[in-house]
Structure formats: C-alpha cells, structure tokens
Design a protein around this motif. Structure first.
Motif, mmCIF file in Angstrom:
data_model
loop_
_atom_site.group_PDB
_atom_site.id
_atom_site.type_symbol
_atom_site.label_atom_id
_atom_site.label_comp_id
_atom_site.label_asym_id
_atom_site.label_seq_id
_atom_site.Cartn_x
_atom_site.Cartn_y
_atom_site.Cartn_z
ATOM 1 N N ASN A 1 -3.527 -0.644 -1.941
ATOM 2 C CA ASN A 1 -4.410 0.518 -1.792
ATOM 3 C C ASN A 1 -3.589 1.810 -1.817
ATOM 4 O O ASN A 1 -2.395 1.794 -1.568
ATOM 5 N N GLY B 1 -9.827 -1.016 -7.274
ATOM 6 C CA GLY B 1 -10.690 -1.163 -6.110
ATOM 7 C C GLY B 1 -11.646 0.006 -5.997
ATOM 8 O O GLY B 1 -11.757 0.833 -6.908
ATOM 9 N N ASP C 1 0.826 -1.213 0.000
ATOM 10 C CA ASP C 1 0.000 0.000 0.000
ATOM 11 C C ASP C 1 0.863 1.268 0.000
ATOM 12 O O ASP C 1 2.030 1.220 0.346
ATOM 13 N N ASP D 1 -8.867 -2.110 4.934
ATOM 14 C CA ASP D 1 -8.881 -1.268 3.728
ATOM 15 C C ASP D 1 -7.817 -0.180 3.792
ATOM 16 O O ASP D 1 -7.994 0.919 3.275
ATOM 17 N N SER D 2 -6.746 -0.474 4.486
ATOM 18 C CA SER D 2 -5.644 0.492 4.663
ATOM 19 C C SER D 2 -6.063 1.773 5.352
ATOM 20 O O SER D 2 -5.517 2.853 5.108
ATOM 21 N N GLY E 1 -5.598 -1.423 -5.806
ATOM 22 C CA GLY E 1 -6.547 -1.459 -4.702
ATOM 23 C C GLY E 1 -7.437 -0.238 -4.605
ATOM 24 O O GLY E 1 -7.746 0.412 -5.604
ATOM 25 N N ALA E 2 -7.805 0.074 -3.376
ATOM 26 C CA ALA E 2 -8.759 1.158 -3.116
ATOM 27 C C ALA E 2 -8.087 2.529 -3.166
ATOM 28 O O ALA E 2 -6.895 2.650 -2.914
ATOM 29 N N SER F 1 -13.465 -4.393 8.846
ATOM 30 C CA SER F 1 -14.781 -4.289 8.198
ATOM 31 C C SER F 1 -15.830 -4.977 9.065
ATOM 32 O O SER F 1 -16.183 -6.123 8.842
ATOM 33 N N SER G 1 -10.293 -7.068 7.151
ATOM 34 C CA SER G 1 -9.574 -6.093 6.317
ATOM 35 C C SER G 1 -9.786 -4.660 6.799
ATOM 36 O O SER G 1 -10.908 -4.226 7.051
#
Lengths: 443, 575, 270, 134
Positions: free
Chosen positions: C134, C178, C115, D99-100, C159-160, D105, D97
């Motif tokens: 991400n 993402g 990331d 999601d950084s 990713g996101a 979640s 996760s």
C-alpha cells in the motif's frame, strides 16, 4: 446512615462527558446515580459489583500469585526495559496526568505509544490531516443548529444522552422550541433506534458511504449524478443536499460506520470535504462521536507532548508517526513488538484475533481496575484506582472541551491512581536504563 | 560555590529600561534576582566571562501562539510539519518535534536558545483555557501568561450593549480569576459571533447579528473595563478585517477608538491603553489583491502622533508555516484562496477559531508586500517603545526566525538582499526600499524585551537588569566594539539564534546555544478584587446562562490553581 | 561502476531500520567501515555487519556505486530511503519504506516490497519485479505534496492508495491496483495494465490514470467525456481506443481516467 | 441427511447499550456472553435460515469461525447484513487488515451463517483459551 450527594460529577464513560451527574455515596460506596444514562450508571455502579482487582498479580508459568506492588513494578520495569520494541497501549480511559507520564515512559523506553483512537477515530485523525476539519463545541450545535445529521453512528446505543443533552431535544438560545426547530437526518445501513427518531432516514448500502458522499458533493456543485448511488435514489440525494444547503446551521455527526467500513479514513475525508463545501452556502460543522470518555484527551496530550496524536514511535529517540506502521494493530499483527504495557484498556476483547495472538505470546503488563481478558493474559497485573470516580484529573470531551473529573469515593486500599503507578514504573525503568528520570510537570 | 550566585563580567550591557546602552559592566545574580555586583563574591559565584559579548535581559514575547486548543489542533493536523525539525530525547531533555507547530518541549527549549524567558500566549478561549494551562504547565523554562478572549462573549456583549460597564467589569474580573488569565483579548470583535452563522463583519460600525452591537462599542467598552479594573496590560486587540486589501483604514479607525480613553493601570507602568497585535496583518491598502499595497507608512504616521498605542509586528519571515487565529472567518477566507486543509473550532457563547497551513513566498507580490508592511511600521515608527518584536508565531513565521527579523531591522543591506529576491513590483507597492533607518542594538533590546515588559506592566521585575529584577539574562556572542550589525547582519542573526548563555531566574538554561537545564516556572494571572457585591449579582445572573446555553455546569467551568505550575497571581484591588 | 554486495545473514524478529543502505551513505567507505555503520533494531543500535556480510568494493562517488543486496530482507525497513544517486539492486523482498523520499538514482527490486515504498519520491527510478504494498509513491501523512517526479514500475500488483496526492512523475503497474489509486492526485500519470481498484482517482483534481485492464466501476462523481482513439500525455502516446472519464467532480476536478474500450464496454454510456 | 441451510451476509460490528454496560467490570461473567456473544440478523433472513431467537449459529469468515446466539435485529429491514456487538466473539472472525492505516476492518467482512443446534457458545475466557491454543 449518613449519605453524601456529590453534584455536577463528570461521567467517565463516553465522549459526551456529561458533567451534571449526581452521585449518592454511603460509607464510601456509591448507592445511587442520578441523571446518568444506563452506560454511565453501569460504570459508577460497577465498582462495587464488578470483578475488581485489588492486589498486584504476577503470572509465572501459568500460575498466578499475589505479590507486593514493589515486586510487580520491578518485574514490569525489567520486562519493559529489556524490550527492543515495547508497545504502550490504552490511555483513553484514564485522565490526562496518567497519559502525560505514559508519554515520558514511552520516550525513555524507545517504545511505540498508541491509544485506542487507532481502532475508533484514528481514520478521522488521518482525514483531518489531509483536509482539515471544520467543527465547534457542542454548545454551538445546541444553540444554533437547525439541521442535525447522524451518519454511521447510533447515539441512542453508544452515546445515549447525546441527542437529549447537546443536539436534538434541548432548547438552545436561537432554538427556543427545541426539537421543533430542528430537522434530524440519519444515514446508516440499518434502521437503528436513532434512525427511528429521525425526520428522514437514508439507508445506505453497506460499504458504499464514500460513493454516496461523492455523489452528494457532485450534486451540491450541480453536476449530474446517476439515478441511484449506494442504494439511494437521486431524488433522495438531491433532497438531502437541498436540506443541507438551506439550513442556517448544520451539524454532521459521524461514527464507526464511516471509520470502520470500506474506505475508512477516506470516507471521513469525503464527509469533511462535503462539510467544507457546504460552508460556501451556509454554516456547517462536522464532529466525530468519540467513544471512550478521554480518547480525545489522549490525542490531545500526545499531540502537545510529541506532535502526534497516536501511533507514536520513539524507537529512534524522537517521535515518529505513521499509522499503518506504528499503530497498535500494525506492530502486533506484524509481530514487531516484543513486550506490551496496557493501561486502562482491553485489547484482547477488542482487537482482531491475529493481533491478540501475538499479544498473548509476549510479556504483557496490565494496569487496570477490573479483571478483563487482557489481564488474563498478562504477566504482571497492577490494580488501579478508577479515574473519574476515585481519582481526579482532566478529560477532554468529544469536542475537545477539557473538564475536571471528580473524585467521588476513596479507592480500595492498595489501588493507586494510574499516574502514580506509572511514575513509579518510570522511575524504575530510568534506573535500569541509567538515565535521568524526566520531570513530568503535568498533573 | 553557590550555584545560585552568578557573576557575569565585563559584558556590553543593553538594558533600555535602565537606560544602559552598551556599557561595559558586571551583572550579578543571587537567589534568582539581579543584585548589586558588590554583594556577590567572585569566589562564591559561577563567573561568566562576557568580555566582548552582548548582555541583555531575557527576551519577553508579548504575543505568540504557543499553547492551547488551536495550537494543538495545528500540531495534530500537520504531521508533515512535525517531522520537519526533530531532536531525540536525551541529556535530560525531552524530544522535540515540529517546525512551525513545535511540541511544548521544543517551544520552551527553542525560545530559551534565543535568549527568551517570558512568552505570553496570545489568545485562549475561556471554555478551553484549562487546556491552555495544561500545556503552559508542561512547557519548560518559560514564564508565561495568557490573554483571555472576551470580545465576542455573549455576556459581555449584553452588558456593553446595555451600558452596564460596572457589571461588565465585575464579570471580567471573575472570568480572569476563574480562567487564571493575564489580560483581555479581542479577536475580530463581532466578526467571530457572526461567524457562528458563517458571516463576518466588515467595519467597526457594522452591527453584530442579534446582539445588535458594533465592534466599536465592544472595543471602547472593553478598553473602559480594562482601565476600570486597572489591569497590568492594556486591552489587546486583533482588529477587524485582518488580512484584507484596504484594511489599514479599519486599523486607523480602531486606533481612533482609544483616543481620549483613560490609562490607569493599578500595577506596572504602561503608557498605552490599546495594544494592537501583529500590526502587519492589517497595514494594507489597495482595492483588491491586484492593487494590494503596503500602508505601513500611514500606520506608523498615526503611531508617531499617538503614544497611547503600542503594536507588535507579526513580521512575515518567508517560511512555510501554520496560520492559526480565533478569527474564524479569516481562516475560512484563507483556505478558499490557498485551497489547503482547514480546521475550524467555534466555541459556544465565546469565540471561534481557524487554522490553515500557509507558505509565504518572496515571489508572491502579496507576500512580499506583507513582508514590507511589517518592516515599514517597525522602521517608520520613531519611538521603539511602541514597537514589539513578533511574528505572531506561527502566523507570519515561527518565532525561531526572530533573529532574522532583527537582521532586517538592523541592516539596510540585509533588506536590500531580500528585496532582490522579492516580486519585482514590490518597490511600487511599498516604501521599504527607500527607508534608511537601521535599528541600534539598544533599539533591538527595546523591541525584543523592554517595550514588551513595560506594555505588559511587568517591567518591575521583567525585561531589565536592575537590582531586584528577575535574573533572566541572555548573553550573545556578538562584539559591538568590533562588529557592526548593519554590515554584518548575518553574524548578529547567528549570535541571536543561539545564545551563549540564557539564564532564567538565576538558573543557567542555555550554554553555547544548547539547552542544559530547566528553571522554575511561573504563570502570571490577574487576581482582581473589584466589587464583591456586584460580582455576586453578576454570578446569580450567570447561573441561568450556564444552565440554558452552555454545555458544562457552571461549577465545572472555573479552573483551579492546581492546574498552574508556578501560579503567580498579580493581585489588584480595583475599587 | 563499482559493485558492493550486502548479503543478509538472516533477519531478527524486531525489524531493522537501515537507511544507510544506499550509495549516498556507502560511497567512499571501506567494507570494514560499512560493516561498522550503525543500523537500528527497534530501540537498539546494532552494526550493519551483524546482519549483513559486506563484500566487493565501494566507489568514491555514489554515482559510480552499485549496491547489491542479497537474501532475506523481509524485516528491514528504509533500504534506499532518501537515495539520490547510484544504483541499488535488492534480490529479496524488503519491508517498509523502500526508496522512500528518493530523489535520484535507480533501485531494482527482484522480489516484493512492503508498504510506503517510494513515499514522496522526487526523482530517479524504481523498478519492482514483484508486487508492491500500500501507499506506493504516496504522500506522507498530512502532506498535500506527494510524488513529484521520477518513475516507478511494478511488474506485479500494487496495493491501496498508490500515488496519493501525486503531483508529478509516473507510476506504471503491470498488474492490478488496490482501492483509491491516485487519490487526491493533482498531476502526473498512473498507468495500470491489470485491474483497476475501486474508487480510482477519488478526489483527484488533475492528472491522468490510463487503464489497459478492467475497471469494475468508477465513482459516481466521474462523468463520461468521450471515446478517443489514443491519448498523448506529456509527450507520451498511449494507444486506445479509450473511454475517457473526467473528475473527481466532487472536487470540481479535471483529472482524466482513460479506460481501454475493449475491456470496459460496461462503462460506456448507451 | 438434509443439507444445512446457509446464509451469506456482510458482517458489521459496533457498540450496543448492553455491550457497553457489560464491559464495565463484568467481562468475565455470563452477562458479557449474552451482550456480545450474539448476532443480530434480519428476521426474514432468520426465517430463510430456519433459526429462532436464541438459537446457536456458526458465523464463519475467511478469518475464522465463531459460535454465537441468533437475535432478531430491531433495526431491520437490512437483508444480508449481520451485526455482532464489538467484543471477543466478533473479533474472532473479522478481517484484521489495517489497510496500512492502523485500523482493522471491523465492518463489512463477508460471512456465512449456519445453524449450529446443540453446540455451545463459549464464554470470553474459553474463547481466549481456544485462540491461544490454536
């Protein structure tokens, strides 16, 4: 039997930090709690009925033995000083003085310091860092608001006195008739107890809050929006937007329904942005429903001392911040940390299995007053006095109003305030590291 | 050698309160105070050779946002600022972060590096003042105090509207004591209450919604109360219409409200009854942003004829910074112009506030005019005792830029260099290019320490180097015999940026520009005995206000002295 | 061009931080000096040589230096961070912050990256032959100034929140992206050949997202503009035909999302 | 043997009063199981699944599987949404996760609910032991 009634006690349970509690004390035992909700009462009463820890514990090879505080601290200091990336986590259920010593400890250790906001309103902080946050103290809402919106939160269950004390039911200076002067809107995926008290309930499809917010913002700016968004009809969306535009003072409260579901910080970002937009039409504010009674204080203290509200990494000597890398779940799930100090928190109960698994595989030190699943996996357990009941100190309400916590009863023998334990630990760590112990003036 | 004895030898001393202008002399320190050099034996003291150096009293900042709820909200929402300037933990010092919104440790260390030892927090909302004290107590080195925001307070507006000045004074006395604050602050009087409804106020004669009182009535009422109580500092105001084109007329009207009002401090020797903060921010003419121009000259003209007013500059420094003020409606306006992130924090019954990042660019005409306006006031006001250094930290720039502001004050050449980088039409909108005045080092010492100490009413022990004063001393590596500030402004900027020594109450806290230690801290607050009977009556009435409209219990509202590290009440008996 | 090899000797559990692995830091040093450079393992300072064997020869100037990193770097952060010149080839899968704040030079990764790669990139080129995590080419927390220039190419997926607060430069993802692709972007181009993640262009105000793959849905705050045969953005021509959406209307934005018509007929209004 | 019925849901977690009361010093007690070792289901979903209030059900996600007691949701209708109060039972199966952004979640993971008659809901301690063992 002589009884003592302590009034205007501050409730150390949730972010409402109600400060009108009456506690009845007989022979240093709390026998009655008045004005508090079920949650607050449980906290005050739990001290005599709960599984209280009163002796320091050391767990070696699966067996537990009671040790002296000195031995426990020595072991703990060694574990932490030996670690290359210790995690110092918790902090939201203790007073600010302890939090300040925690920062110094993390600094000396070169550790990662995080509080529970990373698993509650951390996303709100991230959103605030992107777009800001127009807000106010709760009294502004009580005295002025004529439109209250609860989005993705259920105060009747999580903050039971929020509606009666601050928003919906109280009479305010400009809202003399109380609830009759206000409209209540609830937006949630379930028709919760809070929703049942609302004038209007909008059922949003799970994980579609961002879409609904986007549509509301576009509609506010008079763009055309689709017939149905996130399970909500265009008609309903337009009506709610009209309500918002035409109120005199609107307040949007939100909770984990936004911060934990798909989009997380971006849900909050768009909600804050909606409220910013609304200020072009009327007065509107937004406020997160903070969970732990002093999680706002943890953010506050960490920020003034390190510049950052949570997820602070001291490994390079100066604070760095990046949730996604430096929050508790990141360093645990990525298996980066090699020891942990947990203060007044129970991550084993509240973190996902993946994080718990790593936590259970490294040396853990717990400072707490009750047995919890986290103390179960800890190598060292140090019993603490309970802040807000047995220890004075400062806590910050969900609207960041600081209030002085009261001491109502004496702690059991051998149970010291968190900040005292941490000070001793800090001294021991500094000794091992061979550095001067920083003076923590605060508290 | 006794560590509490220091002898500073042969420096060029600038001590305006004692009318010492660059005289070569010794300064002696014993037990935290300045003493007669004869009383300190060289052998027993730490001797600092200050030959060829400038020696001044420790700097005194009259207006800086360094501690409390909005400062911290500024830090919280600007992690990108937090990573701009860092220093690791070590050598007994805590880690530093932040450029425009430094953490508390950086705040203390960096002020000390500039030779400053006393810094007043510019504004604190009563309900959150506990937070302000928590931060001040955690800020190393500096002596501090905070001004309490009282102008948009419902209780005060009600008393003033009813003409009950005595009761109002009793309430203010209780508030200052309960909040452990130093003086009375006003921020956009009336405008902040209106902001509770998303509105503002546009002149001192406007009426506040519901409370039906005008800013002028609030201002005059609080000046009156301030003088009834005899506070060390005067009423301290952030005027209405801050930041707007044409605002100077509001400023002059506000000035006028103090005309003929009494000046009666019970402690200290101030000669003003009105202190106007960050004057730069409302010294503007023009109808709109297109015709925006400086009226610093008009403001200075007024000041030259009215010695009862002091100002601090709020000088723009051309940096990326963070604006923060209790003027909630102004910050809303600002974010609607620059489209950056915006925090708003209104406080029930009391005030509002807002925070927005801002980048001052010389190529922006508006920003260039702002820069010029501050300097115009500083340079065209004849009496430097009416002027105080400030950047309204961090609003117009971080306090770490004070040496740069001094550079502009002492050198026309330095100003010309900056003007050359500014928007080309600046000379049409400001007289800055035509001003020849250059501050002397003596005048620099006035505006960075002496005038503030006097205006605060603490010149008995702060801001000078006479016998009995606090041993707060700054030594700078600048030789006035050999160096001319006008021609070598950069050398002066450099010298002021990193003091050779800073001594705080007899403790050496900076050596060769580096922080080397802490010093005992004090927090000043006004402990006023006004009228006990009346106060009781006022408090009885207040119980109902709390029960009905506040969200904290009245008993939990006051702040106990244990929150203050180095609590230093200034006792005043007013009646 | 001189070539310098850093061969991984294996990775510790507590991650390394090695921003010195870039031509700017290694140019002009002998292999011995390089091995003695300090990198960080958690709160400890260690020698680069403890984890990397240093071979080859350094150049006098970073422009003339190619660094080749071989082997396991899966626990090493900040490789190539703040790089401004020269070349860096990573034959492995580096951890977080690969090329973060890079302003020039070229990085090629033959592997996946973690990331926060190329955070706030302001110049140069980054080619990732595997997947990206991400926040690729995104803004650091709180900053409204994200990637401003340069080129990022990802052969795999990303990713996101890639390109968050982007204000210039170009990101090309050959695989899929993402959620929140280009969130808050105000300029620049993101090209996606695979599937477009949900909520693309959220809160964008300007700039372009060109999509050759499938986009399941767009936000309700984007509005259909027109179908166009091709689009030219900053002198580069993208062949369509595309369905053009404009938004994010929540921000009164005028950003564009171009969706290849043949793959996205479901998003063409009837 | 008939095929077991299964119900596909989106799982959310959150606070409840009972969970909030129980965490105060009683996490190792049976009360905690009753407060947090439960899943609230839409009554119509329960009917379709053929489970009654108090039945043990298995909730399974990509991240794990856990046994909990079925409860009728008071907040219905919300077909296809299941709620487990925050606590060790929920955490055994939610999507970890971050999601950084540091936040796991906790809401919105796809899950399958199946009846698990005759099986036992573990208490916090046993659940933890199982996690550490596996």
């Amino acid at each position: 039997m002589p009884e003592r009634v302590v009034s205007d006690v501050v409730c150390p349970f949730c972010g409402c930090l109600c400060d009108d509690i009456e506690v009845v004390v007989r022979e240093n035992r709390i026998v009655e709690v008045r004005e508090a909700c079920a949650l607050g009462t449980a906290k005050f009463m739990s001290l005599s009925v709960g599984e209280r820890i009163t002796k320091p514990l050391l767990r070696v090879d699966g067996s537990v033995r009671q040790v002296s505080l000195e031995e426990a601290l020595k072991e703990a200091a060694k574990m932490l000083a030996d670690a290359e990336r210790p995690l110092l986590y918790g902090w939201s259920s203790t007073e600010c003085g302890a939090q300040a010593v925690g920062v110094a400890l993390a600094e000396v250790l070169g550790g990662v310091l995080d509080n529970t906001s990373s698993v509650c309103h951390g996303p709100t902080v991230l959103a605030t860092q992107d777009v800001g946050c127009p807000s106010c103290t709760l009294g502004q809402v009580k005295n002025r608001a004529d439109l209250i919106i609860y989005w993705g939160c259920n105060p009747m269950q999580a903050h039971p006195r929020h509606m009666s004390r601050y928003t919906t039911f109280p009479r305010g200076f400009f809202r003399e008739r109380g609830v009759k002067d206000k409209k209540i809107v609830v937006i949630d995926v379930r028709h919760t107890e809070t929703a049942r008290l609302a004038d209007r309930f909008i059922q949003v499809e799970l994980g579609k809050d961002y879409e609904l917010l986007a549509a509301m913002r576009a509609a506010l700016k008079e763009y055309e929006i689709p017939e149905k968004v996130a399970g909500v009809s265009r008609k309903d969306i337009l009506e709610v937007v009209e309500l918002m535009k035409n109120c005199q003072f609107g307040a949007l409260f939100f909770g984990m329904g936004l911060t934990m579901s798909f989009g997380k910080h971006r849900n909050v970002d768009n909600a804050i942005s909606l409220v910013k937009d609304l200020n072009a039409y009327t007065k509107f504010i937004i406020m997160p429903m903070r969970g732990h009674y002093n999680v706002a204080g943890a953010n506050t203290v960490f920020t003034w001392e390190t510049g950052f509200p949570y997820a602070v990494d001291f490994s390079r000597g100066y604070p760095r911040y990046n949730p996604g890398e430096t929050a508790a779940n990141d360093v645990l799930q990525n298996e980066e940390c090699d020891a942990a100090l947990i203060v007044a928190s129970d991550p084993v109960s509240h973190f996902p299995a993946k994080a718990v698994k790593h936590l259970a595989s490294i040396p853990v030190i717990s400072i707490d007053f009750h047995h919890t699943p986290t103390t179960e996996i800890s190598k060292v357990v140090i019993p603490a006095a309970v802040a807000g009941v047995e220890v004075e100190g400062t806590a910050y309400r969900m609207d960041t109003v600081p209030i002085r916590l009261k001491k109502v009863v004496e702690p059991p023998e051998g149970c010291l305030p968190d900040r005292e334990i941490l000070r001793m630990l800090l001294e021991k760590v500094c000794e091992i590291k061979g550095v001067e112990t920083p003076v923590v003036k605060h508290a | 050698m006794t560590k509490h004895m220091i002898l500073i030898k042969n420096g060029f001393v600038y001590d305006p309160i004692n009318k010492i202008d660059g005289e070569k002399m010794d300064i002696a320190i014993k037990e935290g105070k300045i003493v007669d050099p004869k009383k300190v034996k060289e052998k027993e003291a730490k001797v600092i050779d200050a030959r060829g150096k400038v020696v001044m009293p420790g700097g005194v900042d009259i207006h800086s946002h360094v501690a409390g709820p909005k400062v911290n909200a500024g830090r919280l929402f600007r992690p990108e600022d937090g990573r701009r300037q860092v220093r690791p933990f070590g050598q007994g010092l805590r880690a530093e972060t932040g450029f425009s919104v430094p953490n508390v440790f950086a705040t203390g260390y960096r002020y000390a590096q500039l030779g400053y030892t006393t810094v007043m927090e510019a504004a604190t909302p009563p309900l959150k003042t506990r937070h302000t004290h928590e931060e001040m107590s955690d800020t190393p080195i500096l002596d501090q105090g905070a001004y309490l925001i009282l102008d948009n307070n419902w209780v005060i507006m009600e008393y003033l509207k009813a003409g009950e000045y005595e009761k109002c004074a009793a309430f203010v006395a209780w508030m200052l004591r309960s909040m452990k604050c130093f003086g009375i602050k006003s921020v956009n009087p009336g405008g902040d209450e209106n902001w509770g409804w998303g509105k503002n106020i546009s002149s001192v004669r406007d009426r506040v919604i519901y409370f039906d009182i005008s800013p002028a009535e609030i201002i005059q009422g609080l000046i009156r109360v301030n003088e009834m109580l005899g506070l060390p500092h005067s009423f301290h105001i952030h005027c209405n219409n801050l930041g707007l084109p044409g605002s100077y007329t509001t400023t002059l009207e506000t000035f006028g409200l103090s005309d003929g009002m009494p000046i009666s401090p019970k402690v200290g020797e101030r000669s003003q009854n009105l202190h106007v903060a960050h004057i730069q921010f409302y010294s503007y003419g023009g109808e709109d942003w297109k015709t925006f121009e400086s009226k610093g000259d008009e403001v200075a003209k007024y000041l030259n004829n009215h010695s009862n007013i002091t100002v601090c500059l709020g000088q723009v420094t051309f940096d990326e910074t963070t604006t923060m003020t209790a003027d909630g409606p102004f910050e809303y306006l600002l974010q609607s112009i620059n489209k950056l992130k915006w925090i708003n924090r209104d406080v029930e019954l009391e005030t509002s506030s807002g925070i927005v990042p801002y980048i001052y660019r010389p190529r922006s005409l508006v920003n260039a005019v702002q820069w010029a306006a501050g300097l115009e006031v500083a340079l065209l006001t004849k009496n430097p005792w009416q002027i105080m250094m400030s950047t309204d930290h961090p609003n117009a720039g971080p306090f770490t830029r004070y040496p740069r502001v001094v550079k502009w004050l002492v050198s026309k050449k330095a100003r010309e260099e900056t003007i050359a980088k500014c928007h080309e039409t600046l000379p049409n909108r400001s007289s800055i290019a035509s001003i020849d005045r250059e501050y002397t080092l003596y005048e620099v010492a006035v505006v960075t320490r002496a005038s503030a100490a006097e205006a605060l009413g603490i010149s008995g022990f702060k801001g000078h180097l006479g016998v009995g004063a606090d041993a707060d001393v700054a030594i700078y590596d600048f030789n006035p015999e050999k160096q001319d500030p006008s021609r070598e402004p950069e050398a002066l900027e450099k010298a002021l940026s990193r003091a050779l020594y800073t001594i705080k109450r007899g403790h050496i806290v900076v050596e060769n520009g580096e922080v080397v230690g802490d010093a005992p801290k004090r927090v000043f607050w006004a402990d006023i005995c006004f009228d006990e009977e009346l106060e009781k009556q006022v408090l009885d009435e207040l119980h109902e206000t709390f029960a009905k409209y506040y969200t904290v219990s009245m008993s939990n509202y006051p702040i106990s002295e244990e929150y203050l590290v180095g609590s230093t009440p200034i006792k005043i008996t007013s009646k | 061009m001189k070539e310098l090899y850093l061969i991984s000797k294996g990775q510790p559990k507590v991650p390394l931080e090695a921003e010195v692995i870039k031509p700017d830091s290694l140019a002009g040093l002998s292999t011995e000096e390089i091995a003695n450079l300090i990198i960080y393992r958690g709160n400890r300072r260690v020698r680069l040589g403890e984890y990397f064997e240093v071979k080859g020869e350094s150049a006098d100037n970073p422009e003339e230096l190619r660094i080749i990193v071989e082997g396991d770097v899966s626990r090493t952060k900040y490789i190539g961070a703040e790089m401004s010149a020269g070349e860096l080839i990573v034959n492995g899968s580096p951890y977080m912050y690969l090329g973060a704040w890079m302003s020039g030079g070229k990085i090629v990764v033959n592997g996946n990256v973690g990331d926060f790669a190329a955070l706030e990139m302001s110049g140069g080129e980054l080619v990732i032959n595997g997947n990206a995590g991400n926040y690729l080419g995104a803004a650091y927390r709180g900053n409204w100034r994200g990637m401003s220039d340069g080129l990022i190419v990802v052969k795999g997926n990303a990713g996101a929140e890639i390109g968050s607060w982007m204000m210039g430069g170009k990101i090309v993802v050959e695989g899929s992206t993402g959620p929140f692709t280009g969130v808050h972007m105000s300029d620049g181009i993101i090209v996606v050949y695979g599937g477009l993640g949900p909520r693309a262009g959220a809160q964008m105000t300007w700039g372009s997202i060109v999509v050759y793959g499938y986009a399941p849905e767009l936000l309700p705050s984007f509005s259909f503009n027109e179908v166009i045969p091709a689009v030219e953005i900053e002198e580069e021509r993208f062949e369509g035909p595309f369905i053009e959406y404009v938004g994010d209307l929540a921000e009164e934005g005028e950003g564009s999302i171009y969706l290849l018509e043949e793959k996205n007929k479901h998003l063409k209004p009837q | 043997m008939t095929e077991l019925k299964r119900l596909e849901v989106s799982l959310i977690t959150g606070r409840t009063i009972e969970q909030g009361e129980a965490i105060e010093g009683r996490k190792m007690a049976q009360g905690y199981v009753e407060a947090a070792g439960v899943v609230y289901l839409d009554p119509e979903d329960m009917e379709e699944l053929g489970v009654w209030e108090g039945d043990v059900v298995r909730v399974e996600t990509d991240f794990g599987s856990v046994l909990v007691y079925a409860r009728r949701s008071p907040d219905a209708p919300h077909r296809g949404v299941a709620f487990i109060p925050m606590g060790p039972w929920a955490n055994a199966i939610i999507n970890p996760s971050t999601d950084s952004i540091g936040m796991p979640s906790f809401k919105g993971v796809k899950a399958v609910v199946t009846p698990a008659l005759g099986e036992e809901v573990l208490d916090a301690r046993s659940l933890l032991a199982k996690l550490r063992g596996g």
